[in-house]
Write a protein that holds these residues in place. Structure first.
Motif, PDB file in Angstrom:
ATOM      1  N   GLY A  28       0.809  -1.200   0.000  1.00 44.85           N
ATOM      2  CA  GLY A  28       0.000   0.000   0.000  1.00 44.85           C
ATOM      3  C   GLY A  28       0.844   1.252   0.000  1.00 44.85           C
ATOM      4  O   GLY A  28       2.063   1.213   0.074  1.00 44.85           O
ATOM      5  N   GLN A  29       0.171   2.357  -0.074  1.00 48.48           N
ATOM      6  CA  GLN A  29       0.852   3.648  -0.098  1.00 48.48           C
ATOM      7  C   GLN A  29       1.574   3.907   1.212  1.00 48.48           C
ATOM      8  O   GLN A  29       1.072   3.591   2.295  1.00 48.48           O
ATOM      9  N   GLN A  30       2.775   4.460   1.111  1.00 46.25           N
ATOM     10  CA  GLN A  30       3.529   4.847   2.298  1.00 46.25           C
ATOM     11  C   GLN A  30       3.931   6.307   2.184  1.00 46.25           C
ATOM     12  O   GLN A  30       4.275   6.786   1.100  1.00 46.25           O
ATOM     13  N   VAL A  31       3.865   6.973   3.312  1.00 48.28           N
ATOM     14  CA  VAL A  31       4.197   8.396   3.352  1.00 48.28           C
ATOM     15  C   VAL A  31       5.216   8.611   4.457  1.00 48.28           C
ATOM     16  O   VAL A  31       4.974   8.240   5.602  1.00 48.28           O
ATOM     17  N   GLN A  32       6.344   9.195   4.085  1.00 52.02           N
ATOM     18  CA  GLN A  32       7.388   9.447   5.074  1.00 52.02           C
ATOM     19  C   GLN A  32       7.666  10.933   5.141  1.00 52.02           C
ATOM     20  O   GLN A  32       7.836  11.586   4.099  1.00 52.02           O
ATOM     21  N   GLN A  33       7.737  11.424   6.350  1.00 51.03           N
ATOM     22  CA  GLN A  33       8.003  12.840   6.549  1.00 51.03           C
ATOM     23  C   GLN A  33       9.313  13.025   7.287  1.00 51.03           C
ATOM     24  O   GLN A  33       9.682  12.241   8.150  1.00 51.03           O
ATOM     25  N   SER A  34       9.980  14.098   6.903  1.00 49.01           N
ATOM     26  CA  SER A  34      11.230  14.431   7.581  1.00 49.01           C
ATOM     27  C   SER A  34      11.396  15.936   7.666  1.00 49.01           C
ATOM     28  O   SER A  34      10.854  16.668   6.824  1.00 49.01           O
ATOM     29  N   PRO A  35      12.101  16.426   8.678  1.00 48.73           N
ATOM     30  CA  PRO A  35      12.567  15.639   9.819  1.00 48.73           C
ATOM     31  C   PRO A  35      11.408  15.264  10.728  1.00 48.73           C
ATOM     32  O   PRO A  35      10.307  15.790  10.582  1.00 48.73           O
ATOM     33  N   ALA A  36      11.657  14.389  11.656  1.00 52.52           N
ATOM     34  CA  ALA A  36      10.614  14.010  12.607  1.00 52.52           C
ATOM     35  C   ALA A  36      10.309  15.166  13.545  1.00 52.52           C
ATOM     36  O   ALA A  36       9.162  15.368  13.958  1.00 52.52           O
ATOM     37  N   SER A  37      11.357  15.918  13.869  1.00 48.13           N
ATOM     38  CA  SER A  37      11.146  17.086  14.724  1.00 48.13           C
ATOM     39  C   SER A  37      12.144  18.170  14.338  1.00 48.13           C
ATOM     40  O   SER A  37      13.201  17.891  13.759  1.00 48.13           O
ATOM     41  N   LEU A  38      11.762  19.374  14.647  1.00 40.40           N
ATOM     42  CA  LEU A  38      12.561  20.532  14.245  1.00 40.40           C
ATOM     43  C   LEU A  38      12.376  21.633  15.271  1.00 40.40           C
ATOM     44  O   LEU A  38      11.250  21.912  15.692  1.00 40.40           O
ATOM     45  N   VAL A  39      13.504  22.239  15.672  1.00 40.79           N
ATOM     46  CA  VAL A  39      13.440  23.363  16.617  1.00 40.79           C
ATOM     47  C   VAL A  39      14.077  24.574  15.942  1.00 40.79           C
ATOM     48  O   VAL A  39      15.195  24.489  15.424  1.00 40.79           O
ATOM     49  N   LEU A  40      13.349  25.667  15.951  1.00 38.31           N
ATOM     50  CA  LEU A  40      13.826  26.890  15.301  1.00 38.31           C
ATOM     51  C   LEU A  40      13.736  28.069  16.260  1.00 38.31           C
ATOM     52  O   LEU A  40      12.964  28.036  17.229  1.00 38.31           O
ATOM     53  N   GLN A  41      14.488  29.086  15.930  1.00 39.03           N
ATOM     54  CA  GLN A  41      14.320  30.363  16.594  1.00 39.03           C
ATOM     55  C   GLN A  41      13.312  31.174  15.789  1.00 39.03           C
ATOM     56  O   GLN A  41      13.265  31.054  14.546  1.00 39.03           O
ATOM     57  N   GLU A  42      12.533  31.927  16.473  1.00 41.71           N
ATOM     58  CA  GLU A  42      11.538  32.761  15.788  1.00 41.71           C
ATOM     59  C   GLU A  42      12.206  33.593  14.692  1.00 41.71           C
ATOM     60  O   GLU A  42      13.278  34.164  14.899  1.00 41.71           O
ATOM     61  N   GLY A  43      11.565  33.604  13.536  1.00 45.08           N
ATOM     62  CA  GLY A  43      12.119  34.361  12.412  1.00 45.08           C
ATOM     63  C   GLY A  43      12.851  33.481  11.409  1.00 45.08           C
ATOM     64  O   GLY A  43      13.035  33.880  10.254  1.00 45.08           O
ATOM     65  N   GLU A  44      13.279  32.300  11.849  1.00 38.83           N
ATOM     66  CA  GLU A  44      13.959  31.391  10.922  1.00 38.83           C
ATOM     67  C   GLU A  44      12.939  30.717  10.001  1.00 38.83           C
ATOM     68  O   GLU A  44      11.742  30.678  10.288  1.00 38.83           O
ATOM     69  N   ASN A  45      13.462  30.178   8.903  1.00 45.09           N
ATOM     70  CA  ASN A  45      12.596  29.469   7.955  1.00 45.09           C
ATOM     71  C   ASN A  45      12.632  27.967   8.230  1.00 45.09           C
ATOM     72  O   ASN A  45      13.623  27.443   8.744  1.00 45.09           O
ATOM     73  N   ALA A  46      11.559  27.305   7.871  1.00 47.07           N
ATOM     74  CA  ALA A  46      11.477  25.847   8.052  1.00 47.07           C
ATOM     75  C   ALA A  46      11.200  25.179   6.717  1.00 47.07           C
ATOM     76  O   ALA A  46      10.450  25.709   5.889  1.00 47.07           O
ATOM     77  N   GLU A  47      11.827  24.035   6.514  1.00 40.69           N
ATOM     78  CA  GLU A  47      11.601  23.262   5.297  1.00 40.69           C
ATOM     79  C   GLU A  47      11.230  21.842   5.711  1.00 40.69           C
ATOM     80  O   GLU A  47      12.034  21.131   6.309  1.00 40.69           O
ATOM     81  N   LEU A  48      10.011  21.451   5.388  1.00 44.92           N
ATOM     82  CA  LEU A  48       9.529  20.130   5.769  1.00 44.92           C
ATOM     83  C   LEU A  48       9.365  19.280   4.508  1.00 44.92           C
ATOM     84  O   LEU A  48       8.941  19.792   3.467  1.00 44.92           O
ATOM     85  N   GLN A  49       9.681  18.014   4.642  1.00 42.53           N
ATOM     86  CA  GLN A  49       9.659  17.133   3.479  1.00 42.53           C
ATOM     87  C   GLN A  49       8.646  16.008   3.622  1.00 42.53           C
ATOM     88  O   GLN A  49       8.398  15.523   4.730  1.00 42.53           O
ATOM     89  N   CYS A  50       8.095  15.627   2.486  1.00 42.85           N
ATOM     90  CA  CYS A  50       7.149  14.511   2.443  1.00 42.85           C
ATOM     91  C   CYS A  50       7.491  13.665   1.227  1.00 42.85           C
ATOM     92  O   CYS A  50       7.510  14.183   0.103  1.00 42.85           O
ATOM     93  N   ASN A  51       7.772  12.401   1.450  1.00 43.62           N
ATOM     94  CA  ASN A  51       8.055  11.473   0.349  1.00 43.62           C
ATOM     95  C   ASN A  51       7.017  10.359   0.371  1.00 43.62           C
ATOM     96  O   ASN A  51       6.623   9.883   1.436  1.00 43.62           O
ATOM     97  N   PHE A  52       6.599   9.953  -0.814  1.00 44.78           N
ATOM     98  CA  PHE A  52       5.555   8.936  -0.864  1.00 44.78           C
ATOM     99  C   PHE A  52       5.906   7.879  -1.901  1.00 44.78           C
ATOM    100  O   PHE A  52       6.683   8.115  -2.829  1.00 44.78           O
ATOM    101  N   SER A  53       5.313   6.698  -1.714  1.00 45.47           N
ATOM    102  CA  SER A  53       5.771   5.532  -2.470  1.00 45.47           C
ATOM    103  C   SER A  53       5.055   5.343  -3.806  1.00 45.47           C
ATOM    104  O   SER A  53       5.570   4.650  -4.686  1.00 45.47           O
ATOM    105  N   SER A  54       3.859   5.917  -3.971  1.00 44.42           N
ATOM    106  CA  SER A  54       3.117   5.757  -5.225  1.00 44.42           C
ATOM    107  C   SER A  54       2.675   7.124  -5.718  1.00 44.42           C
ATOM    108  O   SER A  54       2.615   8.077  -4.954  1.00 44.42           O
ATOM    109  N   THR A  55       2.335   7.173  -6.973  1.00 42.35           N
ATOM    110  CA  THR A  55       1.867   8.432  -7.564  1.00 42.35           C
ATOM    111  C   THR A  55       0.681   8.976  -6.777  1.00 42.35           C
ATOM    112  O   THR A  55      -0.245   8.239  -6.451  1.00 42.35           O
ATOM    113  N   ALA A  56       0.739  10.257  -6.501  1.00 42.24           N
ATOM    114  CA  ALA A  56      -0.322  10.889  -5.709  1.00 42.24           C
ATOM    115  C   ALA A  56      -1.200  11.750  -6.609  1.00 42.24           C
ATOM    116  O   ALA A  56      -0.707  12.611  -7.328  1.00 42.24           O
ATOM    117  N   THR A  57      -2.484  11.488  -6.554  1.00 38.69           N
ATOM    118  CA  THR A  57      -3.403  12.378  -7.272  1.00 38.69           C
ATOM    119  C   THR A  57      -3.922  13.471  -6.345  1.00 38.69           C
ATOM    120  O   THR A  57      -4.441  14.480  -6.795  1.00 38.69           O
TER     121      THR A  57
END
Lengths: 115, 109
Positions: free
Chosen positions: B1-30
């Motif tokens: 079945g479809q699998q969805v992986q997100q990274s990082p699992a956790s993230l700590v930032l200082q206010e004002g910094e930018n965040a980049e979150l990732q999502c990878n998936f195993s099958s084509t997503a509509t």
């Protein structure tokens, strides 16, 4: 705009009792409604999909006897958690598909605590 | 079945910094949806972005369908952005959204 309103937002029930939750589509007509559950420390899993004029389809591990769903019209769906126990705790999420746009809209969830 | 992986699992930032979150998936997503879940548990649908780039406020999502990945960029983070960010996809036009386990974001003042 299109909104999905879920009620109640939070509820606490005694073990062995039942809890009914509602999902209201506002500003659009919902051809289908899906119910999900997020158990503690877990991600969301699909409970059932309800499409107007079709039978409700339950996923494995979820049954109509335990989670009866009513979907009487294009704006409203309700689901009851019958005979709730600790393992039924979690956030229950409703998602509705818009009739005209096909887009999915989600409520904020109904959080169930079982004592 | 479809699998969805997100990274990082956790993230700590200082206010004002930018965040980049990732999502990878195993099958084509509509269908691909980004959600925000508050520390109290409430869920907010942020963006629907099965392909391309979408902006809303300080959020930018870029989905590369061929590579089966999506990112969520949060610019100028605020303490109120703290919470869990979930990615969910469906492989067809149906409802069976598969959710990732989320990225827990903490923004310190």
């Amino acid at each position: 705009g299109a909104l999905v309103y879920q009620y109640p937002r939070r509820t606490i029930c005694k073990s062995g009792t039942s809890m009914r939750m509602e999902c209201q589509a506002v500003g659009f007509q919902a051809t289908s409604v899906a119910w999900y559950r997020q158990s503690p420390q877990k991600t969301f899993e699909l409970i059932a999909l309800s499409t107007v004029n079709s039978a409700i389809k339950y996923e494995q591990n979820f049954t109509q006897e335990k989670f009866p769903i009513s979907h009487p019209n294009l704006s409203f769906s309700s689901m009851t958690v019958l005979n709730a126990y600790l393992e039924d705790r979690g956030l229950y999420l409703c998602g509705a598909r818009g009739r005209n746009t096909g887009q999915l809209y989600f409520g904020e969830g109904s959080k169930l605590t079982v004592l | 079945g479809q699998q969805v992986q997100q990274s990082p699992a956790s993230l700590v930032l200082q206010e004002g910094e930018n965040a980049e979150l990732q999502c990878n998936f195993s099958s084509t997503a509509t269908q691909l949806q980004w959600f925000y879940q508050s520390p109290g548990g409430s869920l907010v649908s942020l963006l629907s972005n099965p392909s391309g780039t979408k902006h809303t406020g300080r959020l930018t999502s870029t989905t590369v369908t061929k590579e089966r990945r999506s990112s969520l960029h949060i610019s100028s983070s605020q303490t109120t952005d703290s919470g869990t960010y979930l990615c969910a996809i469906a492989s067809n036009m149906g409802y069976k959204l598969t959710f990732g386990t989320g990225t827990s974001l903490l923004v310190d003042p």
